[in-house]
Design a protein around this motif. Structure first.
Motif, short mmCIF file in Angstrom:
data_model
loop_
_atom_site.label_atom_id
_atom_site.label_comp_id
_atom_site.label_asym_id
_atom_site.label_seq_id
_atom_site.Cartn_x
_atom_site.Cartn_y
_atom_site.Cartn_z
N GLU A 663 0.83 -1.20 0.00
CA GLU A 663 0.00 0.00 0.00
C GLU A 663 0.87 1.26 0.00
N GLN A 673 -3.50 5.67 -1.43
CA GLN A 673 -4.70 4.94 -1.03
C GLN A 673 -5.95 5.79 -1.23
N GLU A 686 -7.98 -1.43 -8.53
CA GLU A 686 -6.76 -1.68 -7.75
C GLU A 686 -5.53 -1.74 -8.67
N HIS A 704 -4.17 2.09 -4.40
CA HIS A 704 -4.54 0.94 -3.58
C HIS A 704 -5.88 1.28 -2.96
N PHE A 706 -8.70 1.29 -0.32
CA PHE A 706 -8.74 1.09 1.12
C PHE A 706 -10.05 1.67 1.66
#
Lengths: 763, 254, 188
Positions: A663, A673, A686, A704, A706
């Motif tokens: 991440e 993120q 992603e 990433h 999240f």
């Protein structure tokens, strides 16, 4: 007799049979197998010894124990179990400290003089004497021309005897331009001056606190003193204290601290100060504040109440912070009714300053709760005393030079309480306003990486002579004209004082645990040499033979106080300082060198002077965002501080970079993120590449997803994107520092910034 | 809880996830102590070699209900070892004090054990360890380095046991006192989340903590009997430690 | 006729091959695999043990942490040999070398006969203090207290000396004494 083909074949077969019956194939095979055992490097063995010292990789001042083999090879850094700050625990950076010492590719191995154009990386190794002479010649010249004030010193170490020595040198030489890159302590000093009437650092008595309210501080990711916070945290989470200590984190994302806190208050970025004032409004209105504390330390409470009732009612605050009214009420009630409450400020690790408004708003809560200089609260850290240093003579040239204004405008009539303004220093150096800088010394600072690089590069262009003391070929050192490399903290005399964020005085001594690996000279030693070469009052101001002598002078003050104790000493009887038991200073010094640390746990807190006029409570500055900005830059980029990623002067050592998760970094791409829904709205998945642009700069990254990210934000780790150092770090990821929107806080002159408006596009 | 078999020494670890802040000190201390090398790019986590691996867990809820937690994962040193039984060359073994050993000169690199380990605690050396110039100076002489083509793993810092025993022998003692032998990760942990010691000693801290009601073990249902115990007060973390049916309650150590 | 002769020597070349390779394998090969090096100093365990009546522990001692110091460092030698003892040539050579090394802050580069492989941990404390073994139980050639230290031999492929104990030696003895033979007892 003729030998035919058959005979030959028989001979060969016979040879094979005989060979198999002899040890030859079996021993050879065994030997080859044993040979493969030695494919990997074989470390040299020998006797083990341990040396105590103090870590200098951050101002935390942790006690360390270095394991040596044959007294010449350092193989491990551990924590010193008797040390009052870290008690044997260590942060990952300290544990990886040997990688700074031994990795040859990143070290500068001898004094270097630039021969090509700046930044081309063409250097000529020169002797120390030559290098020191070159510096002295220039300094002499500017002093003769009455231009001593055009010599500046940027010192990132900023604390301890070596920094004191450098500042003193500059003063004796005749320049007011001793400048330190921003650290949270600078803002603490401004805060305590405006509120308590004295210039002091603040320290939080976290181990004894029972209600900790953190306004966006990355408490468990490197804020303040990581080892000290970790010690406190483990205490809070002990079985018998479970549920008795509350940690409340106000944050924009499920960071480590938010997740491990007892409660996470999700907030709109940049509105922490408003929330604090909203809480203050409730506390005052309900009369939940500590009357004694307010009476003795403040005046003009009514004036503040008028302001709060007008602009900071729970309704208004809920509107601007996204924290609902009930939560504001609950926080106010819990905070004011808790035993030993404490509120903390400083975003992330404290890489960038927050506004004085925010710091004051949070500190106001401490004051209302009566937590100033109380167990479990905020202590005004006892000041550093260099009383034992001799008086300093100043000659006419020095006096003339010191009469000039500082280039950064700190301590001027505009910003009388601000000690250092690095950003402004570079801006004014570009414009040569009010005068040009002729010589710049840089120690433990990498402004090209950590401040807006464009401005710094322009300033560097305008400065004809730059001397770097960096042990590493970092981005800034590579632009210097002369590098006088320092040894690392494992090869030099140094000290750490005071210990960052610790409420009592801790003096950590750093000593060479092995002889210097390269042709290096510590900054302090170099300054002593230069002072000697300059002669006159400059030499008189620094009457020391070497750094060891300098440290002895500082330690003399500790010895003369007859207080405190050394780390490995048993607890002294109450009221009886153990230093008193040393018959002479030499004995004390000998033990200090062996054990590494002196501390005085009973001494906490300095009393403030005067009262804080609350009616003049600082107003929030800055203009509200326009709808146009919001439409053009619909997202917030929020920097993320990680303990495994160094975001300041030091570059990440390989062990830490290796430990970064997916991440943070994938191959050589920075990872940011964002919330899955946000990504969905941009048709991103992603791992997709994106371009993030702020008003100042754009960077490329991969995303990433999240779930814990605030949907209108993107979270960017600080510390990647170096253009120097070893291949584990060089050209990996991107550096978000130059993207950050900063505005000058009119109250302090500091360039305040954190969350920054950005737009995001699929790459 | 089933009593673990073994003699009077059986080493184990308790990791308190309520105290773990994911700082990574354990992982870095392990690399420094055990001579783990690094390569230029370590972002491919299938190839990276970290005996103490830090996992970031996530409760899966959306903002602002999300929580992360960190789970440091050394070798579990199972008492019923899935890896040892598959080794064709006896390069790995469960010894009397409960440590699952791995001997590089004996390993043929078949990687059966890597496949058998349910915890991904075993690593294959795809490359010879290479140290950038100068860094071979900090190598620990107590730990031999794995060459290319063999499997390596956490040893519970067995070399520290050997050293502690040496000291005890010099004083003509056979038994170790608590704290004389601890792993590098537990020594470095700044929040004291990692406690190491003898699970057979009823006075030891690990013994006491391993009986805590907050205890769970990873993939307990497999019956591998790990000697690394985790503590947590969060049910969602406990649930991620094993495979549960949707409505099945998460278990404590059985 | 010719055929007959051939039949007689039917297996001659076969046996020549066998014998030649056996000779090579048993007689020449074991000599060929070794390199030889002389020790940097002519040292006599006999002299030190008998004439100076030193015990093993006087020079080869345990460190405080229980590890074994092995070969003493130069400072230990100089405790007695600060100046030359006697007037032999070996002594004079030693003093000259010692002075040079002391200046360079180095130790004598002894070649250690029984240096165990690098992946092995051997606890002297366990064998001396607990098992109460004599040093000479393992250090056989030194047990004979030689007049002059023999040249150091090592195999050129693996780099190990012939005095290095094999795993079998360790295991057999452990087996006999009922000591664990687990890998991590000796391996590191």
């Amino acid at each position: 007799m003729a030998i035919d083909r058959r005979d030959f074949l028989k001979f060969v077969v016979g040879g094979a049979v005989g060979t198999v019956l002899s040890p030859l194939p079996w021993v050879s095979m065994d030997e080859v197998a044993k040979w493969t055992q030695r494919w990997a490097p074989i470390p040299e063995n020998g006797g083990t010894s341990y040396v105590h010292s103090t870590c200098k990789l951050c101002p935390g001042g942790c006690g360390i124990r270095i394991r040596l083999i044959n007294q010449k090879r350092a193989v491990k850094i551990d924590g010193n179990p008797n040390h009052p700050v870290n008690r044997g625990g260590m942060c990952p950076l300290g544990l990886a400290g040997l990688q700074y010492l031994y990795q040859e590719d990143i070290r500068v191995k001898s004094p270097l003089k630039r021969i090509g154009a700046r930044g081309k990386g063409q250097w000529k190794p020169i002797s120390r004497e030559e290098a020191l002479l070159e510096v002295t010649t220039r300094l002499k010249e500017f002093r003769q021309k009455d231009l001593s004030h055009t010599v500046a010193f940027l010192d990132g170490e900023g604390e301890g005897s070596q920094a004191y020595l450098a500042a003193r040198f500059l003063k004796a030489y005749g320049s007011p331009n001793y400048i330190r890159p921003f650290q949270l302590g600078d803002l603490e000093e401004i805060l305590t001056q405006t509120i308590h009437g004295i210039r002091a650092r603040v320290a939080y008595d976290l181990p004894r606190a029972q209600y900790v309210l953190s306004f966006g501080s990355a408490l468990l990711d490197g804020w303040g003193n990581p080892a000290w916070v970790a010690q406190a945290f483990q205490g809070w989470r002990q079985d018998h204290r479970q549920g008795k200590v509350k940690l409340i984190q106000i944050d924009t994302m499920a960071t480590t601290t938010a997740s491990l806190a007892d409660e996470w208050i999700a907030i709109k970025p940049g509105t922490e100060g408003i929330l604090a004032l909203g809480m203050a409004q409730v506390i005052l209105e309900k009369g939940w504040y500590n009357k004694d504390s307010v009476r003795s330390k403040t005046s003009g409470l009514d004036g503040l109440q008028v302001l709060l009732n007008k602009n900071y009612t729970p309704d208004q605050v809920a509107g601007s912070t996204d924290v609902n009214k009930e939560t504001i009420h609950k926080l106010a009630r819990d905070f004011s009714s808790a035993q030993h409450p404490v509120a903390l400020w400083g975003k992330g690790k404290g890489e960038l300053p927050v506004s004085l408004f925010e710091a004051q708003a949070v500190h106001l809560l401490n004051l209302l709760a009566g937590s100033i200089n109380r167990p479990g609260g905020v202590y005004l850290q006892p000041g550093v005393s260099y009383a034992s240093w001799p008086k300093m003579p100043l000659d006419g040239t020095a006096q003339k030079g010191l009469a000039q204004p500082r280039l950064d405008g700190a301590l001027s009539s505009n910003y009388p309480k601000t000690g250092h303004l690095t950003g402004r220093f570079f801006a004014n150096a570009v414009q040569k306003k009010p005068y040009p800088i002729n010589v710049l010394f840089i120690n433990e600072a990498n402004p090209v990486f950590s401040i807006d690089e464009k401005e710094v590069l322009r300033a560097i262009d305008q400065i004809p002579f730059i001397v770097s003391f960096s042990p590493f070929m970092d981005e800034t050192a590579s632009l210097a004209d002369l590098i006088l490399p320092s040894p690392t903290f494992l090869e030099r005399w140094d000290d750490s004082y005071p210990s960052l964020g610790v409420p009592f005085p801790v003096y950590g001594l750093t000593k060479p645990v092995l002889p210097p690996l390269h042709d290096t000279l510590s900054m302090g030693e170099a300054i002593l040499h230069i002072a000697k070469n300059l002669g006159g009052t400059v030499e008189e101001a620094l009457p020391f033979k070497n750094m060891e002598g300098v440290l002895k002078q500082s330690a003399k003050g500790l010895y003369d106080s007859r207080k405190g104790r050394l780390t490995n000493e048993p607890l002294a009887e109450k009221g009886k300082g153990i230093s008193a038991s040393f018959e002479s200073f030499d004995k004390f010094w000998e033990q200090l060198v062996a054990q590494g640390t002196w501390y005085h746990a009973e001494n906490r807190g300095e009393e403030g002077k005067g009262r804080w006029d609350l009616s003049s409570f600082i107003r929030r500055s800055g203009e509200p965002e326009t709808a146009e900005t919001q439409a053009q830059y619909p997202f917030w980029m929020v920097p993320q501080s990680l303990l495994l990623l160094q975001s300041g002067y030091l570059a990440n050592p390989p062990f830490l970079t290796k430990s970064l998760g997916k991440e943070t970094l994938i191959k050589n791409m920075l990872v940011v993120q964002m919330h899955p829904n946000t990504a969905g709205s941009l048709s991103l998945r992603e791992g997709d590449g994106v371009v993030i642009s702020s008003m100042k700069k754009k960077i490329r990254a991969r995303i990433h997803l999240f779930e814990g990210a605030r949907p209108d934000c993107v979270f960017v780790p600080l510390g990647l994107g170096h253009k120097a150092f070893d291949p584990t770090l060089k050209n990996r990821g991107s550096n978000p520092y130059p993207m950050l929107d900063t505005v000058v806080d009119p109250a302090t002159g500091l360039e305040v910034g954190w969350a920054t408006r950005v737009k995001i596009k699929k790459a | 809880m089933k009593e673990l078999s073994g003699g009077k020494e059986l080493y184990g670890m308790v990791i308190d996830l309520d105290k773990c802040t994911g700082c990574g000190a354990c992982a870095v201390a392990c690399m420094a102590e055990n001579n783990l090398s690094f390569r230029e790019d370590e972002t491919d986590k299938l190839r990276t070699n970290t005996w103490m691996r830090l996992y970031r867990l996530n409760n899966g809820q959306h903002f602002p209900g999300t929580r992360v937690a960190y789970l440091p994962r050394p070798c579990m040193h199972c008492q019923h070892t899935p890896c040892v039984s598959v080794c064709p060359v006896n390069a790995t073994q469960l010894d009397e004090k409960g440590i699952v050993s791995q001997i590089y000169p004996r390993c043929i690199g078949c990687r059966y054990c890597v496949a058998a380990c349910p915890y991904h605690a075993r690593y294959f050396h795809w490359w010879d360890p290479v140290y950038p110039k100068g860094l071979e100076n900090y190598l620990n002489p107590d730990v031999s380095l794995a060459m290319r083509g063999v499997v390596n793993k956490c040893t519970f810092c067995n070399h520290r046991y050997q050293r502690a025993k040496d000291k005890a022998f010099l004083e003509e003692r056979r038994d170790l006192k608590e704290g004389e032998y601890i792993t590098a990760c537990s020594e470095a942990c700044p929040t004291r989340a990692i406690i190491f010691g003898n699970l057979k000693d009823p006075n030891s801290q690990v013994f006491r903590l391993s009986k805590s009601p907050r205890t769970f073990r990873l993939l307990e249902k497999l019956g591998s009997q790990p000697k690394v115990y985790y503590l947590t007060s969060q049910d969602w973390i406990r649930r991620q430690g094993d495979n549960y049916l949707k409505n099945e309650a998460a278990r404590k150590v059985s | 006729m010719e055929k007959e002769g051939k039949a007689k020597g039917k297996w001659l070349f076969f046996w020549i091959g066998v014998i030649a390779s056996l000779l090579l394998g048993w007689a020449a090969f074991p000599k060929l695999i070794y390199f030889k090096k002389d020790q940097p100093v002519r040292f006599s365990h006999l002299k030190h043990g008998e004439e100076a009546s030193l015990t093993c522990e006087d020079c080869h001692s345990f460190r405080g942490d229980g590890s074994f110091s092995g070969i003493p460092d130069l400072a230990k030698c100089l405790e007695c040999h600060e100046s030359a003892i006697g007037s032999s040539k070996a002594e004079a050579d030693f003093i000259k070398l010692a002075e040079k090394l002391k200046k360079e802050n180095k130790n004598i580069p002894w070649l250690i006969y029984s240096k165990q492989p690098d992946n092995v941990f051997f606890s002297h404390a366990a064998h001396i203090k607990m098992a109460k073994l004599e040093c000479s139980a393992c250090h056989k050639s030194v047990g004979g207290r030689t007049e002059k230290n023999p040249p150091y031999r090592f195999k050129w492929i693996s780099g190990y000396a012939p005095e290095v104990m094999s795993m079998k030696t360790c295991e057999t003895c452990h087996e006999k004494k009922g000591i664990s033979n687990a890998c991590f007892v000796c391996h590191k």
